[in-house]
Design an enzyme around this catalytic site. Structure first.
Site, PDB file in Angstrom:
ATOM      1  N   GLU A 240     -20.241  19.433 -36.110  1.00 40.09           N
ATOM      2  CA  GLU A 240     -19.193  19.666 -35.780  1.00 40.09           C
ATOM      3  C   GLU A 240     -19.876  18.897 -34.000  1.00 40.09           C
ATOM      4  OE1 GLU A 240     -16.059  23.227 -35.536  1.00 40.09           O
ATOM      5  OE2 GLU A 240     -17.839  23.659 -33.986  1.00 40.09           O
TER       6      GLU A 240
ATOM      7  N   SER B 214     -11.138  18.426 -34.185  1.00 40.79           N
ATOM      8  CA  SER B 214      -9.528  18.512 -34.477  1.00 40.79           C
ATOM      9  C   SER B 214      -9.173  18.119 -35.200  1.00 40.79           C
ATOM     10  CB  SER B 214      -9.651  17.077 -33.098  1.00 40.79           C
ATOM     11  OG  SER B 214      -9.478  17.506 -32.053  1.00 40.79           O
TER      12      SER B 214
HETATM   13  P1  13P Z   1     -10.588  21.936 -32.645  1.00 40.74           P
HETATM   14  O1  13P Z   1     -10.255  21.986 -34.228  1.00 40.74           O
HETATM   15  O2  13P Z   1      -9.777  23.298 -31.972  1.00 40.74           O
HETATM   16  O3  13P Z   1     -10.955  20.771 -32.187  1.00 40.74           O
HETATM   17  O4  13P Z   1     -12.004  23.656 -33.050  1.00 40.74           O
HETATM   18  C1  13P Z   1     -12.964  22.498 -33.350  1.00 40.74           C
HETATM   19  C2  13P Z   1     -13.960  23.480 -33.874  1.00 40.74           C
HETATM   20  O5  13P Z   1     -15.135  24.284 -32.552  1.00 40.74           O
HETATM   21  C3  13P Z   1     -14.212  25.105 -35.098  1.00 40.74           C
HETATM   22  O6  13P Z   1     -15.585  25.681 -34.182  1.00 40.74           O
END
Ligand code: 13P
Length: 255
Positions: free
Chosen positions: A170, A216
């Site tokens: 991430e 995202s």
């Molecule tokens: P988003 O999909 O809201 O960007 O968050 C990603 C996330 O942190 C999942 O652990």
């Protein structure tokens, strides 16, 4: 081993959203939409939602995870929840080392490592999150940052135990910003994570690990991201709170 032989996993990370009553509604919407999924579907929910979530998904293919756990079994740790408390309820997965915990709650690679080992020892499957800050990417040290996190967070985890570990890449700059990593950027780092695991364990061990992308990911970009060889699934924040969007991502992973 090629991608087709690895277990694809789409997991929602609800973060600090949904009361138990709201969790029941959402999961009752999600479950029928994903019942034919050809991938593992998980909802990682706030601690107070776990009981409701487990009941709402009983008899479905949706598994339930927590969003953190402590490394001690019990003791004077006000506000904490142990891995054993989670497994005793029937929880199977736990998100560990999320960047929001690293950023806002002082989580370090050392504590992520302790939590990971405790989770494994208790029989939980950890989803260990790694990712670079925008500043680190701009300074061209993404690989150093990721290698360091993988080495430290998994220190002492055996090859046998690695079979029950999921890694989520991430990039911090892509979380909740609407700024997705391109499919090529995601593939590059997920491939690097696999190469790092191959050095620490073996190529065969590394090839068997499910590596997710998170940041995202949504119903519009999931297809392309998930088509990449080393992207075996997704850890979904915002889009996991809307049943139809989450189900569309599950569908993309089931192809
Ligand atoms: P988003 O999909 O809201 O960007 O968050 C990603 C996330 O942190 C999942 O652990």
């Amino acid at each position: 081993m090629n991608k087709q032989l690895r277990k694809a996993i789409i997991a929602g990370n609800w973060k600090m959203n949904k009361t138990p009553a709201e969790a029941k509604v959402l999961l009752e919407q999600v479950a029928p939409l994903v019942k034919d999924a050809d991938c593992q579907v998980i909802a990682c929910v706030p601690f107070v939602d776990l009981q409701t979530a487990l009941e709402a998904t009983k008899g479905t293919n949706v598994k339930i995870g927590a969003e953190n756990c402590h490394w001690e079994e019990s003791g004077a740790y006000t506000g904490e929840i142990s891995a054993k408390m989670l497994t005793s309820m029937g929880v199977e997965y736990v998100v560990l080392g999320h960047s929001e915990r690293r950023q806002y709650f002082g989580e370090t690679d050392e504590t992520v490592n302790k939590r990971t080992k405790a989770a494994i020892a208790a029989g939980l499957k950890p989803i260990v999150c790694v990712g670079e800050l925008l500043w680190e990417r701009e300074c061209n040290i993404t690989e150093e940052v990721i290698a360091r996190q993988i080495k430290l967070d998994l220190f002492g985890v055996t090859a046998e135990e690695l079979k029950n570990v999921v890694i989520a890449y991430e990039p911090v700059w892509a979380i909740g910003t609407g700024k997705t990593a391109t499919a090529d950027q995601a593939e590059e780092v997920c491939g690097f994570i696999r190469a790092t695991l191959a050095k620490l364990y073996s190529q065969a061990d590394a090839d068997a690990v499910t590596i997710q992308y998170g940041g995202s990911m949504n119903d519009g970009n999931a297809d392309e991201l998930l088509s990449k060889e080393n992207v075996d699934g997704g850890l979904i924040g915002g889009a996991s709170l809307v049943a139809e969007k989450f189900a569309a991502i599950v569908k993309a992973a089931s192809k």
